[in-house]
Design an enzyme around this catalytic site. Structure first.
Site, PDB file in Angstrom:
ATOM      1  N   ASP A  78       0.836  -1.192   0.000  1.00  0.00           N
ATOM      2  CA  ASP A  78       0.000   0.000   0.000  1.00  0.00           C
ATOM      3  C   ASP A  78       0.874   1.246   0.000  1.00  0.00           C
ATOM      4  OD1 ASP A  78      -1.867   1.991   0.409  1.00  0.00           O
ATOM      5  OD2 ASP A  78      -2.726   1.101   2.214  1.00  0.00           O
ATOM      6  N   GLN A  79       0.774   2.045  -1.040  1.00  0.00           N
ATOM      7  CA  GLN A  79       1.536   3.278  -1.138  1.00  0.00           C
ATOM      8  C   GLN A  79       1.153   4.256  -0.039  1.00  0.00           C
ATOM      9  OE1 GLN A  79       1.475   5.084  -5.034  1.00  0.00           O
ATOM     10  NE2 GLN A  79       2.173   7.040  -4.253  1.00  0.00           N
ATOM     11  N   ASP A  89       6.370   8.372  -8.320  1.00  0.00           N
ATOM     12  CA  ASP A  89       5.114   8.164  -7.615  1.00  0.00           C
ATOM     13  C   ASP A  89       4.011   7.907  -8.628  1.00  0.00           C
ATOM     14  OD1 ASP A  89       2.452   9.331  -6.704  1.00  0.00           O
ATOM     15  OD2 ASP A  89       3.555   9.225  -4.827  1.00  0.00           O
ATOM     16  N   HIS A 146      -2.904   8.292  -8.009  1.00  0.00           N
ATOM     17  CA  HIS A 146      -3.688   9.480  -8.351  1.00  0.00           C
ATOM     18  C   HIS A 146      -4.363  10.069  -7.120  1.00  0.00           C
ATOM     19  CE1 HIS A 146      -4.267   7.879 -12.719  1.00  0.00           C
ATOM     20  NE2 HIS A 146      -3.047   8.271 -12.473  1.00  0.00           N
ATOM     21  N   GLU A 158       3.667  12.326 -10.276  1.00  0.00           N
ATOM     22  CA  GLU A 158       2.845  12.371 -11.483  1.00  0.00           C
ATOM     23  C   GLU A 158       1.433  12.853 -11.138  1.00  0.00           C
ATOM     24  OE1 GLU A 158       2.677   8.578 -13.348  1.00  0.00           O
ATOM     25  OE2 GLU A 158       4.844   8.352 -13.406  1.00  0.00           O
ATOM     26  N   ASP A 159       0.689  13.142 -12.151  1.00  0.00           N
ATOM     27  CA  ASP A 159      -0.753  13.348 -12.048  1.00  0.00           C
ATOM     28  C   ASP A 159      -1.144  14.470 -11.097  1.00  0.00           C
ATOM     29  OD1 ASP A 159      -1.163  11.098 -13.817  1.00  0.00           O
ATOM     30  OD2 ASP A 159      -0.612   9.847 -12.108  1.00  0.00           O
TER      31      ASP A 159
END
Length: 157
Positions: free
Chosen positions: A33-34, A55, A58, A83-84
Site C-alpha cells: 500500500d503506497q 510516484d 492518483h 505524477e498526475d
C-alpha cells in the site's frame, strides 16, 4: 519501459495488487500500500538509497504519504517524480477547488517552493536541513524534484 530506459537500473514496481505479467531480469514487482508509511519505510530501508522514485498514485493522500516517507531515502542528487498533479483539482481523488491546501498534492509543493527560497530571508540556523529538494521542475501534470540541500544555491560563489 523503465527497464529499457535505465539499462543498468534495478526497477521496483509497487502496486496494491499483484501484477504477475510485470517481469524482467531487473524488475521487482512489490505488492503493498503506497499509503502505508510503515510498509514504505520497511521497503526503503531494505533497498535504499533510491536514484529515482516515480510516484504513481492518483490519490492525493497517497502521494503525500509516499513523498514524506520515501524522499528521505532518495540518494543526494537523485530524483523524486510526482505524477498526475491534475488530481489535486479532482474531489474524487482527494483534490479540491480552489486547490492548494495541505490536503492536496499541490499544497505541499507550494510549501517546498517557499523552502527552496527561504535562504533569502532566514539566518543560517533557520535553514532547512539537507532533506529537501534543491531543484523543483513543475510541468503540466508531473513535478520533478532533485534531492539536495535546499539552500545550496544560496552559498556565495
Amino acid at each position: 519501459m523503465w527497464q529499457r530506459y535505465f539499462p543498468r537500473g534495478l526497477v521496483y514496481g509497487l502496486g496494491i495488487f499483484a501484477k504477475p505479467g510485470v517481469t524482467g531480469p531487473r524488475i521487482r514487482a512489490v505488492v503493498g500500500d503506497q499509503n502505508g508509511p510503515a510498509f514504505l519505510r520497511e521497503l526503503a530501508e531494505q533497498e535504499e538509497p533510491f536514484d529515482i522514485v516515480d510516484d504513481g498514485s492518483h490519490v492525493n493522500e497517497h502521494v503525500r504519504a509516499s513523498y514524506e516517507t520515501l524522499f528521505p531515502y532518495v540518494r543526494p542528487g537523485g530524483f523524486y517524480v510526482i505524477e498526475d498533479l491534475h488530481t489535486a483539482y479532482w474531489p474524487e481523488s482527494g483534490g479540491e477547488m480552489p486547490p492548494g491546501s495541505s490536503a492536496t498534492t499541490t499544497g505541499p509543493l507550494k510549501d517546498l517552493i517557499d523552502d527552496l527560497h527561504r535562504c533569502e530571508l532566514a539566518e543560517d540556523d533557520e535553514l532547512p536541513a539537507g532533506n529537501h529538494p534543491s531543484d523543483i521542475s513543475i510541468y503540466h501534470n508531473p513535478a520533478v524534484l532533485r534531492k539536495g540541500i535546499a539552500h545550496e544555491r544560496c552559498i556565495p560563489a
